[in-house]
Design a protein around this motif. Structure first.
Motif, PDB file in Angstrom:
ATOM      1  N   GLY A   1       0.859  -1.184   0.000  1.00 29.63           N
ATOM      2  CA  GLY A   1       0.000   0.000   0.000  1.00 29.63           C
ATOM      3  C   GLY A   1       0.893   1.231   0.000  1.00 29.63           C
ATOM      4  O   GLY A   1       2.127   1.132  -0.015  1.00 29.63           O
ATOM      5  N   LYS A   2       0.269   2.383  -0.004  1.00 24.87           N
ATOM      6  CA  LYS A   2       1.054   3.627  -0.080  1.00 24.87           C
ATOM      7  C   LYS A   2       0.453   4.718   0.802  1.00 24.87           C
ATOM      8  O   LYS A   2      -0.728   4.659   1.190  1.00 24.87           O
ATOM      9  CB  LYS A   2       1.115   4.134  -1.528  1.00 24.87           C
ATOM     10  N   ALA A   3       1.311   5.697   1.100  1.00 23.00           N
ATOM     11  CA  ALA A   3       0.781   6.938   1.675  1.00 23.00           C
ATOM     12  C   ALA A   3       1.232   8.055   0.745  1.00 23.00           C
ATOM     13  O   ALA A   3       2.370   8.049   0.263  1.00 23.00           O
ATOM     14  CB  ALA A   3       1.333   7.167   3.074  1.00 23.00           C
TER      15      ALA A   3
ATOM     16  N   VAL B   1       4.836   7.285  -0.956  1.00 29.51           N
ATOM     17  CA  VAL B   1       5.779   6.317  -0.373  1.00 29.51           C
ATOM     18  C   VAL B   1       5.094   4.965  -0.224  1.00 29.51           C
ATOM     19  O   VAL B   1       3.903   4.895   0.110  1.00 29.51           O
ATOM     20  CB  VAL B   1       6.268   6.797   1.014  1.00 29.51           C
ATOM     21  N   ALA B   2       5.842   3.885  -0.462  1.00 32.37           N
ATOM     22  CA  ALA B   2       5.283   2.537  -0.266  1.00 32.37           C
ATOM     23  C   ALA B   2       5.334   2.193   1.217  1.00 32.37           C
ATOM     24  O   ALA B   2       6.306   2.515   1.907  1.00 32.37           O
ATOM     25  CB  ALA B   2       6.092   1.524  -1.072  1.00 32.37           C
ATOM     26  N   LEU B   3       4.256   1.571   1.709  1.00 34.31           N
ATOM     27  CA  LEU B   3       4.145   1.227   3.130  1.00 34.31           C
ATOM     28  C   LEU B   3       4.508  -0.242   3.374  1.00 34.31           C
ATOM     29  O   LEU B   3       4.426  -1.065   2.459  1.00 34.31           O
ATOM     30  CB  LEU B   3       2.698   1.434   3.597  1.00 34.31           C
ATOM     31  N   ASN B   4       4.803  -0.547   4.626  1.00 31.91           N
ATOM     32  CA  ASN B   4       5.090  -1.950   4.950  1.00 31.91           C
ATOM     33  C   ASN B   4       3.811  -2.726   5.292  1.00 31.91           C
ATOM     34  O   ASN B   4       3.815  -3.613   6.128  1.00 31.91           O
ATOM     35  CB  ASN B   4       6.119  -2.043   6.090  1.00 31.91           C
ATOM     36  N   LEU B   5       2.725  -2.338   4.664  1.00 29.72           N
ATOM     37  CA  LEU B   5       1.466  -3.096   4.748  1.00 29.72           C
ATOM     38  C   LEU B   5       1.177  -3.562   3.333  1.00 29.72           C
ATOM     39  O   LEU B   5       1.183  -2.745   2.404  1.00 29.72           O
ATOM     40  CB  LEU B   5       0.322  -2.185   5.207  1.00 29.72           C
ATOM     41  N   ARG B   6       0.910  -4.873   3.154  1.00 28.92           N
ATOM     42  CA  ARG B   6       0.874  -5.402   1.787  1.00 28.92           C
ATOM     43  C   ARG B   6      -0.407  -6.186   1.502  1.00 28.92           C
ATOM     44  O   ARG B   6      -1.072  -6.690   2.415  1.00 28.92           O
ATOM     45  CB  ARG B   6       2.090  -6.327   1.538  1.00 28.92           C
ATOM     46  N   THR B   7      -0.692  -6.310   0.200  1.00 30.65           N
ATOM     47  CA  THR B   7      -1.748  -7.208  -0.275  1.00 30.65           C
ATOM     48  C   THR B   7      -1.066  -8.442  -0.840  1.00 30.65           C
ATOM     49  O   THR B   7      -0.106  -8.330  -1.610  1.00 30.65           O
ATOM     50  CB  THR B   7      -2.581  -6.498  -1.363  1.00 30.65           C
ATOM     51  N   PHE B   8      -1.544  -9.617  -0.449  1.00 29.20           N
ATOM     52  CA  PHE B   8      -0.950 -10.884  -0.887  1.00 29.20           C
ATOM     53  C   PHE B   8      -1.937 -11.602  -1.806  1.00 29.20           C
ATOM     54  O   PHE B   8      -3.147 -11.584  -1.558  1.00 29.20           O
ATOM     55  CB  PHE B   8      -0.646 -11.780   0.316  1.00 29.20           C
ATOM     56  N   LEU B   9      -1.416 -12.227  -2.837  1.00 29.13           N
ATOM     57  CA  LEU B   9      -2.270 -12.988  -3.762  1.00 29.13           C
ATOM     58  C   LEU B   9      -1.643 -14.360  -3.984  1.00 29.13           C
ATOM     59  O   LEU B   9      -0.431 -14.463  -4.201  1.00 29.13           O
ATOM     60  CB  LEU B   9      -2.393 -12.239  -5.090  1.00 29.13           C
TER      61      LEU B   9
END
Ligand SMILES: Nc1ncnc2c1ncn2[C@@H]1O[C@H](COP(=O)(O)OP(=O)(O)O)[C@@H](O)[C@H]1O
Ligand SMILES: C[C@@](O)(CCOP(=O)(O)O)CC(=O)O
Ligand SMILES: [Mg+2]
Length: 397
Positions: A12-14, A31-39
């Motif tokens: 994700g991003k802010a 900025v890219a965040l350290n929270l992610r979407t997994f597939l």
């Protein structure tokens, strides 16, 4: 084409500055965040395509022979820079029965999937039978780019399943990324997924989810900022739900109604993004506390501008007010109208003060957490490198 299950993820991003203005050709810093979407995508031999979306409680499947009947409607847009047409969206809505009861959240996620599946299948002449599970650490519809992380993951998985890009996973590596030209292809397809969800996206969110790090984005031009200081950011989710699509459309209406009033505001937001970029560069060059008051003031000014263009919310005002009582500066991030705010912390901000601010924000019913920025973009994971929580989701559906 797909020989074995693959697992991939995108961040994700802010947006530090430039949300909404970026839709109208201005610069944004994200900025890219350290929270992610997994597939996870698995080959299947039952002639079906299944998509399971535990975050929004949706699981749907279709026979590939039925999907094949729709292919011709999607084969006119074989160029990945084409936009979804209203006729294509109507055909998908009818096919998925969306007029008959799916909520907006479910319907947009489903439509984006069907759109990408059919367009990529038509382009590459494959109609793969696969099972796909998408699960995210990101709150959906909260300004942290969940729609872009979702679109980027789908584009990468479907392009791999159709053989359009390689599968660079080597056994001994836990995480790998695609080569640049394949990342570019993933990003361009993901933009089309974002078009289904956002209506008129700028492309900043899918670019960050693809490339990661810290980016300047303007009119499709992506510039990675190579040297950036380590910023401490507190994220607050007001939990007020909103839709990016509706907010973006509202800003457009306001610009059309009051061009002479709104265009200077957008120009000022553009100047803020440029000023912030200069300050970040100077900070990376020679770290010093003296830059923080400037960054804080830019947050304050931009927050006022975002209120002027109509994307504020009383919950976001509360975040700004509560953090200000602790000497901290905040602004909304993403589409606004609720969702998330970011608060800048200085490297030496007293942890007790941060804790006190967090407690006051929690007392308002908000959720907040400190995050690190500059995470990597879309990548493939070996199963052994996945966190237990992610494995648990994939093993239980
Ligand atoms: N993990 C997910 N599973 C299913 N749908 C998702 C997921 N992440 C995002 N979406 C889709 O994206 C929409 C949210 O997009 P948007 O309004 O742009 O907010 P944001 O991108 O800030 O989270 C959701 O309503 C849903 O349709
Ligand atoms: C408002 C906008 O600038 C960002 C939207 O981000 P999000 O969907 O709220 O995470 C729209 C866009 O750039 O496409
Ligand atoms: Mg979005």
């Amino acid at each position: 084409m797909l020989a074995k299950p693959l697992t991939l993820s995108a961040p994700g991003k802010a947006i530090l500055h430039g949300e909404h203005a970026v839709v109208h050709g201005k610069a944004a810093l994200a900025v890219a965040l350290n929270l992610r979407t997994f597939l996870q995508i698995r080959p299947s031999n039952n002639g079906k395509v299944l998509i399971c979306l535990p975050n929004i409680g949706t699981s749907l499947n279709w026979e590939t022979v039925r999907l094949r009947t729709l292919l011709t409607a999607f084969s006119d847009g074989l160029d990945e820079s084409k936009s979804p047409s209203p006729e294509q969206m109507d055909a998908l809505k009818e096919f998925a029965g969306i007029t008959t009861g799916l909520s907006t959240t479910e319907s947009l996620g489903t439509l984006a999937f069907l759109y990408l599946y059919l367009s990529i299948s038509a382009k590459y002449g494959q109609i793969p039978s696969v099972e796909i599970v998408v699960w995210s650490e990101l709150p959906t519809g909260a300004g942290l780019g969940s729609s872009a992380a979702y679109s980027v993951c789908l584009a990468a998985a479907l392009l791999t399943a159709c053989g359009a890009i390689g599968c660079p996973l080597e056994e001994e590596k836990s995480v790998v990324r695609w080569p640049e030209e394949e990342l570019d292809l993933i990003n361009r397809w993901a933009f089309r997924g974002e078009q289904v969800i956002h209506g008129k996206p700028s492309g900043v969110d899918n670019s960050v989810a693809t490339w990661g790090g810290v980016l300047r984005f303007q009119s499709g031009k992506i510039t990675s900022l190579k040297r950036v200081p380590t910023l401490r950011i507190l994220l607050t989710n007001t939990k007020v739900s909103r839709s990016t699509k509706i907010l973006v459309a509202g800003v457009k209406d306001k610009i059309l109604k009051f061009p002479a009033i709104m265009n200077p505001v957008l120009a000022s937001i553009d100047a803020i993004s440029h000023e912030c970029e200069n300050v970040l560069e100077a900070m990376a060059e020679s770290p010093s506390q003296e830059y923080y008051p400037v960054l804080e003031e830019l947050f304050d000014i931009n927050q006022h501008h975002l209120n002027v263009i109509g994307v504020g919310h009383s919950s976001l005002d509360s975040v700004c007010r509560v953090t200000a009582t602790h000497g901290l500066h905040s602004k909304l991030t993403g589409a606004g109208g609720g969702g998330c705010a970011i608060t800048l912390l200085r490297p030496d901000t007293d942890p007790l003060m941060v804790e006190a601010a967090r407690q006051d924000l929690s007392a308002c019913g908000f959720e907040c957490w400190e995050t690190s920025i500059g995470a990597p973009g879309i990548c493939l994971h070996s199963l052994s490198s996945l966190k237990a929580e992610v494995l648990h989701v994939f093993n239980s559906v």
